[in-house]
Design an enzyme around this catalytic site. Structure first.
Site, PDB file in Angstrom:
ATOM      1  N   ASP A 179      49.548  47.839  36.492  1.00 43.92           N
ATOM      2  CA  ASP A 179      48.861  48.876  35.719  1.00 43.92           C
ATOM      3  C   ASP A 179      48.533  48.472  34.296  1.00 43.92           C
ATOM      4  OD1 ASP A 179      48.695  50.763  37.723  1.00 43.92           O
ATOM      5  OD2 ASP A 179      50.732  51.468  37.387  1.00 43.92           O
ATOM      6  N   HIS A 207      59.249  46.430  36.319  1.00 40.66           N
ATOM      7  CA  HIS A 207      59.108  46.781  37.728  1.00 40.66           C
ATOM      8  C   HIS A 207      60.480  46.709  38.377  1.00 40.66           C
ATOM      9  CE1 HIS A 207      57.625  46.886  41.832  1.00 40.66           C
ATOM     10  NE2 HIS A 207      56.532  47.371  41.312  1.00 40.66           N
TER      11      HIS A 207
HETATM   12  N1  CMC Z   1      59.611  49.371  28.320  1.00 42.20           N
HETATM   13  C1  CMC Z   1      60.791  49.229  27.657  1.00 42.20           C
HETATM   14  N2  CMC Z   1      61.974  49.093  28.261  1.00 42.20           N
HETATM   15  C2  CMC Z   1      61.964  49.135  29.602  1.00 42.20           C
HETATM   16  C3  CMC Z   1      60.796  49.276  30.356  1.00 42.20           C
HETATM   17  C4  CMC Z   1      59.586  49.396  29.659  1.00 42.20           C
HETATM   18  N3  CMC Z   1      58.412  49.529  30.326  1.00 42.20           N
HETATM   19  N4  CMC Z   1      61.087  49.282  31.676  1.00 42.20           N
HETATM   20  C5  CMC Z   1      62.411  49.135  31.744  1.00 42.20           C
HETATM   21  N5  CMC Z   1      62.962  49.060  30.492  1.00 42.20           N
HETATM   22  C6  CMC Z   1      64.371  48.823  30.140  1.00 42.20           C
HETATM   23  C7  CMC Z   1      65.196  50.089  30.372  1.00 42.20           C
HETATM   24  O1  CMC Z   1      65.241  50.897  29.208  1.00 42.20           O
HETATM   25  C8  CMC Z   1      66.536  49.501  30.718  1.00 42.20           C
HETATM   26  O2  CMC Z   1      67.141  49.042  29.520  1.00 42.20           O
HETATM   27  P1  CMC Z   1      68.757  49.137  29.329  1.00 42.20           P
HETATM   28  O3  CMC Z   1      69.309  48.199  30.360  1.00 42.20           O
HETATM   29  O4  CMC Z   1      68.995  48.745  27.933  1.00 42.20           O
HETATM   30  O5  CMC Z   1      69.109  50.573  29.618  1.00 42.20           O
HETATM   31  C9  CMC Z   1      66.175  48.247  31.533  1.00 42.20           C
HETATM   32  O6  CMC Z   1      64.887  47.850  31.058  1.00 42.20           O
HETATM   33  C10 CMC Z   1      66.112  48.500  33.046  1.00 42.20           C
HETATM   34  O7  CMC Z   1      65.218  49.591  33.241  1.00 42.20           O
HETATM   35  P2  CMC Z   1      65.290  50.620  34.428  1.00 42.20           P
HETATM   36  O8  CMC Z   1      64.683  51.909  33.999  1.00 42.20           O
HETATM   37  O9  CMC Z   1      66.682  50.665  34.979  1.00 42.20           O
HETATM   38  O10 CMC Z   1      64.352  49.919  35.474  1.00 42.20           O
HETATM   39  P3  CMC Z   1      63.822  50.565  36.811  1.00 42.20           P
HETATM   40  O11 CMC Z   1      63.781  49.478  37.805  1.00 42.20           O
HETATM   41  O12 CMC Z   1      64.612  51.772  37.163  1.00 42.20           O
HETATM   42  O13 CMC Z   1      62.358  51.074  36.426  1.00 42.20           O
HETATM   43  C11 CMC Z   1      60.043  51.100  36.034  1.00 42.20           C
HETATM   44  C12 CMC Z   1      61.188  50.411  36.793  1.00 42.20           C
HETATM   45  C13 CMC Z   1      58.718  50.526  36.537  1.00 42.20           C
HETATM   46  C14 CMC Z   1      60.066  52.606  36.333  1.00 42.20           C
HETATM   47  C15 CMC Z   1      60.206  50.853  34.517  1.00 42.20           C
HETATM   48  O14 CMC Z   1      60.155  49.463  34.252  1.00 42.20           O
HETATM   49  C16 CMC Z   1      59.178  51.608  33.672  1.00 42.20           C
HETATM   50  O15 CMC Z   1      59.411  52.767  33.331  1.00 42.20           O
HETATM   51  N6  CMC Z   1      58.020  50.942  33.333  1.00 42.20           N
HETATM   52  C17 CMC Z   1      56.959  51.630  32.618  1.00 42.20           C
HETATM   53  C18 CMC Z   1      56.155  52.487  33.583  1.00 42.20           C
HETATM   54  C19 CMC Z   1      55.266  51.649  34.462  1.00 42.20           C
HETATM   55  O16 CMC Z   1      54.562  50.762  34.005  1.00 42.20           O
HETATM   56  N7  CMC Z   1      55.261  51.980  35.777  1.00 42.20           N
HETATM   57  C20 CMC Z   1      54.384  51.330  36.745  1.00 42.20           C
HETATM   58  C21 CMC Z   1      55.144  50.473  37.715  1.00 42.20           C
HETATM   59  S1  CMC Z   1      54.065  49.396  38.670  1.00 42.20           S
HETATM   60  C22 CMC Z   1      53.045  50.461  39.552  1.00 42.20           C
HETATM   61  C23 CMC Z   1      53.797  51.162  40.638  1.00 42.20           C
HETATM   62  O17 CMC Z   1      54.018  50.585  41.699  1.00 42.20           O
HETATM   63  O18 CMC Z   1      54.150  52.332  40.425  1.00 42.20           O
END
Ligand code: CMC
Length: 432
Positions: free
Chosen positions: A364, A307
């Site tokens: 989720d 998140h």
């Molecule tokens: N699985 C594996 N690695 C992950 C995940 C994940 N679910 N989420 C983040 N990472 C890694 C990402 O690859 C990155 O690694 P590195 O630093 O090596 O490049 C690091 O963690 C930081 O990730 P980010 O993409 O910069 O994080 P963000 O804050 O931009 O994204 C997120 C947040 C929710 C989009 C992401 O965690 C994600 O894609 N999660 C899976 C989708 C999901 O469950 N979404 C629902 C969110 S809660 C409901 C809502 O409010 O929408």
């Protein structure tokens, strides 16, 4: 603490006020940055940008705290219900009994769809995605209530209560009919005697001469899912709603935009993606271990994990997991996907990759398993999120519309394309 922050650009120092919220969150107020210095901030993804001042929801992502209008989500989940929480989020106060009764009755009575909208359902191909249909139908709802969707801010604000009640009441009907269209079932009229979640389940599952009567615990679990999704400060869809609202658009247009923003798998679409992921793991015979290795090697994400704001457990996920176990026990279901989800969670919480990136289950991760147990079709999961989030979107629309100092949202950018070039007519040899 100092009440100004100093920024040095070249040899010049600039002072900016420091702003503190009621929960001691601190921001450097850069509203006059460009005017004073000629430079802008660059913050792709807005991870460090406070886009607004808001009185609706507070999140402390490090501590796993979520409060609506000051009330902890744990208390609301245990003691309130969706419509009461929706009222709180939209209007800022827990309603007195008479106010809540009137609100509930008005929402329940507004579930009936304008008959003129019926042909619209048949206009969609039966395999159209429910989220696309819902976004279009919410716009259409505005078109069928032009007096509530004028784009005249004063008028739209004066009629906000009516618009909010219509949207809250009807979005369930639209969602149920969209699903019935996909399943080739005839429509079912709402029953205003039923509670909010019960009425939705009735419209979704009842068959001619065979009314669906949900177990009260099932209706309660669905109500809780709506409540847990009711608002979540400046997420992608809510920021979209505020963005569209800032241009003066009416609540129907803004909620429709919110639905479109919610659809993606990184946002609301994650609840569907989690089940698809668990099913694939199950079908491949993996116990989750190989999948975790693949995620760590960079092929895909563990959906339902991570998140932007929570860097500790998502408090909604804690409640959702407990509810999931309770509903499955009650229904006597033993879902193999729940076992896989628990194993993935256990493994991820021990694994350096996930621990170092502060990736925990989000709302989720377990919601889809409850929805599956209730019998909600997979393609409707994100629509359930949209129904729940509607009061949050409406509250944010109202906050934008009420702000006398509000300006149109218009971020800047840093251009990195080609510098000025000379136009070459067609046929010029130097054209690529
Ligand atoms: N699985 C594996 N690695 C992950 C995940 C994940 N679910 N989420 C983040 N990472 C890694 C990402 O690859 C990155 O690694 P590195 O630093 O090596 O490049 C690091 O963690 C930081 O990730 P980010 O993409 O910069 O994080 P963000 O804050 O931009 O994204 C997120 C947040 C929710 C989009 C992401 O965690 C994600 O894609 N999660 C899976 C989708 C999901 O469950 N979404 C629902 C969110 S809660 C409901 C809502 O409010 O929408």
């Amino acid at each position: 603490m100092e009440d100004t922050a100093t920024l040095r650009i070249g040899s010049q120092n600039y002072n900016f006020p420091v702003f503190m919220g009621t929960e001691q969150e601190i921001a450097v107020d850069l509203r006059h940055l460009r005017e004073v210095t000629g430079v802008i901030t660059l913050d792709e993804g807005y991870a460090n940008t406070g886009s607004c001042l808001s009185e609706i929801t507070f999140i402390d992502g490090e501590a796993g705290v979520l409060r609506h209008r000051g009330y902890p989500i744990e208390d609301l989940a245990a003691q309130s219900h969706f419509l009461e929480t929706a009222h709180l989020i939209m209007y800022g106060q827990l309603p007195a009994k008479a106010v809540l009764d009137r609100f509930t009755s008005r929402v329940n009575r507004s579930a009936l769809l304008n008959e003129g909208m019926q042909p619209l359902f048949a206009g969609f191909p039966s395999q159209a995605h429910p989220m696309g249909m819902l976004a279009a139908l919410v716009q259409a709802l505005g078109a069928y209530s032009p007096e509530l969707a004028t784009n005249d801010r004063k008028l739209d604000l004066a009629r906000f209560d009516e618009a909010a009640i219509l949207l809250m009441g009807t979005i369930r009907t639209l969602a149920a009919l969209v699903s019935r269209r996909r399943r080739g079932l005839p429509m079912v009229y709402p029953n205003p005697e039923l509670g909010y979640a019960e009425n939705f389940l009735h419209m979704l599952f009842s068959l001619p001469n065979d009314p669906y009567e949900p177990h009260p615990e099932v209706a309660k679990a669905l109500d809780l899912i709506f409540l847990l999704h009711a608002d979540h400060e400046q997420n992608c869809s809510t920021s979209t709603v505020r963005m569209v609202a800032s241009g003066g658009a009416n609540p129907f247009a803004c909620v429709s935009a919110g639905i479109s923003a919610l659809w993606g798998p990184l946002h609301g679409g994650a609840n569907m993606a989690v089940i698809q992921m668990l099913q694939e793991i199950h079908d491949s015979g993996d116990n989750g271990h190989l999948f975790i290795d693949a995620v760590k090697a960079g092929s895909g994400r563990l959906m339902g994990f991570g998140h932007r704001v929570y860097k500790n457990y998502d408090p909604r996920a804690t409640i959702m997991k407990a509810t999931c176990e309770r509903v499955l026990r009650l229904l006597g279901h033993s879902d193999p996907l729940l076992n896989i989800a628990s194993r993935l969670e256990e493994e991820a919480l021990r694994d350096e990759y996930f621990v170092s990136r502060k990736l925990y289950p989000n709302v989720d991760f377990y919601s889809g398993i409850i929805l599956r147990a209730i019998g909600i079709p997979l393609d409707l999961f994100t629509v359930i999120f949209a129904i729940g989030r509607t009061p949050g979107w409406l509250a944010n629309w109202r906050e934008v519309a009420m702000s006398s100092k509000g300006r149109i949202y218009r971020p800047r950018q840093i251009y990195i394309g080609p510098v000025q070039r000379e136009y070459m007519p067609l046929g010029d040899k130097s054209r690529a």
